[in-house]
Design a protein around this motif. Structure first.
Motif, PDB file in Angstrom:
ATOM      1  N   LEU A  86      10.157  -2.850   5.726  1.00 54.45           N
ATOM      2  CA  LEU A  86       9.609  -2.767   7.086  1.00 54.45           C
ATOM      3  C   LEU A  86       8.858  -1.459   7.324  1.00 54.45           C
ATOM      4  O   LEU A  86       8.244  -1.287   8.370  1.00 54.45           O
ATOM      5  N   THR A  87       8.920  -0.550   6.377  1.00 49.91           N
ATOM      6  CA  THR A  87       8.182   0.704   6.466  1.00 49.91           C
ATOM      7  C   THR A  87       6.964   0.612   5.555  1.00 49.91           C
ATOM      8  O   THR A  87       6.757  -0.380   4.853  1.00 49.91           O
ATOM      9  N   ASP A  88       6.155   1.667   5.558  1.00 47.71           N
ATOM     10  CA  ASP A  88       4.972   1.715   4.703  1.00 47.71           C
ATOM     11  C   ASP A  88       5.226   2.483   3.408  1.00 47.71           C
ATOM     12  O   ASP A  88       4.291   2.780   2.662  1.00 47.71           O
ATOM     13  N   VAL A  89       6.477   2.807   3.152  1.00 49.27           N
ATOM     14  CA  VAL A  89       6.835   3.493   1.914  1.00 49.27           C
ATOM     15  C   VAL A  89       7.078   2.450   0.834  1.00 49.27           C
ATOM     16  O   VAL A  89       7.739   1.437   1.074  1.00 49.27           O
ATOM     17  N   ARG A  90       6.535   2.691  -0.359  1.00 46.42           N
ATOM     18  CA  ARG A  90       6.764   1.757  -1.453  1.00 46.42           C
ATOM     19  C   ARG A  90       8.255   1.643  -1.752  1.00 46.42           C
ATOM     20  O   ARG A  90       8.990   2.626  -1.696  1.00 46.42           O
ATOM     21  N   LEU A  91       8.688   0.433  -2.073  1.00 46.97           N
ATOM     22  CA  LEU A  91      10.111   0.174  -2.263  1.00 46.97           C
ATOM     23  C   LEU A  91      10.691   1.071  -3.349  1.00 46.97           C
ATOM     24  O   LEU A  91      11.770   1.649  -3.176  1.00 46.97           O
TER      25      LEU A  91
END
Length: 254
Positions: A84-89
């Motif tokens: 749900l964030t824009d950080v890569r998993l």
């Protein structure tokens, strides 16, 4: 009368849309997701129990599938929260390939620690056995039953718990408060979530609490040094495997 020439007014280009990047969740929301992730296990366990599979094969493959489903549900909640964030998993959960020396350091530390524990136990002429863990395997059970009783503790638990505590929760704390706070808080939360081992009948076993606090700190130190959750995963797996083998090793050497 002179003619006044006016310059044409250039058309104003529309401003590009502002992209708001969503970084890691804060501490409170991260903790809420962690609680939700582990809370999801109970309804799933009830659903699996309702099928009657665990009762028909207490140490068989249905039990293994039950473990995969429960641990998988916890990891799935954490993955969805990170997505749900824009950080890569892989960056959010620190699923990065570590340096070999960090893996060797973690493995050597854990094996040395539990080797020393075996030596101390033998010198004390006692057989210290974790009854809770030993009780999962029926006396006289074959090798397959032993493997099925312990494989999720040695494999699934380290992968999921390190992704949750030293991955997801660590990222949320470190993003706002730094790595030192992440190490301290994740160690405390790690110990708190293992309350079933140190709280029995309303009594708190302080030695077991200390064990989980120290273990959480050690795993956090490996995460801090390596920058990867794979290193504490290996250390965690070796620690759990050592606990599983501890009674057998001590009994064989005594």
């Amino acid at each position: 009368m002179p003619v006044v020439r006016r310059r044409p007014v250039a058309a104003t280009a529309p401003s590009p849309p502002v992209t708001v990047l969503r970084g890691p969740w804060g501490v409170t929301v991260s903790l809420a997701f962690v609680v939700l992730a582990f809370a999801a296990e109970a309804p799933l366990r009830d659903a699996v129990a309702a099928t009657g599979l665990p009762a028909r094969a207490a140490a068989g493959w249905p039990r293994a599938l039950d473990a995969v489903a429960m641990w998988g549900s916890t990891l799935l909640v954490i993955i969805l929260a990170a997505r749900l964030t824009d950080v890569r998993l892989r960056d959010y959960l620190a699923w990065r390939a570590p340096q070999p020396r960090h893996l060797l350091l973690a493995a050597g530390f854990v094996l040395t620690l539990y080797g020393a524990l075996v030596g101390i136990t033998l010198l004390a002429d006692t057989v210290a056995i974790h009854a809770d863990h030993r009780g999962r395997t029926a006396p006289g059970a074959g090798p397959l039953a032993v493997v099925l009783a312990w494989w999720s503790t040695v494999l699934l638990a380290p992968i999921v718990e390190e992704s949750v505590f030293r991955g997801f929760l660590w990222r949320g704390i470190a993003h706002r408060h730094g790595a030192a706070a992440a190490l301290l808080l994740t160690s405390a939360v790690f110990a708190a979530f293992h309350w079933g081992y140190w709280l029995r009948g309303g009594d708190v076993d302080l030695l077991t609490v200390a064990h989980y606090l120290v273990m959480g700190g050690v795993l956090g130190a490996f995460r801090l040094v390596s920058g990867s959750t794979l290193v504490p995963m290996v250390a965690h797996a070796l620690a759990n495997a050592s606990l599983a083998a501890f009674p057998t090793v001590v009994t064989a050497l005594a």
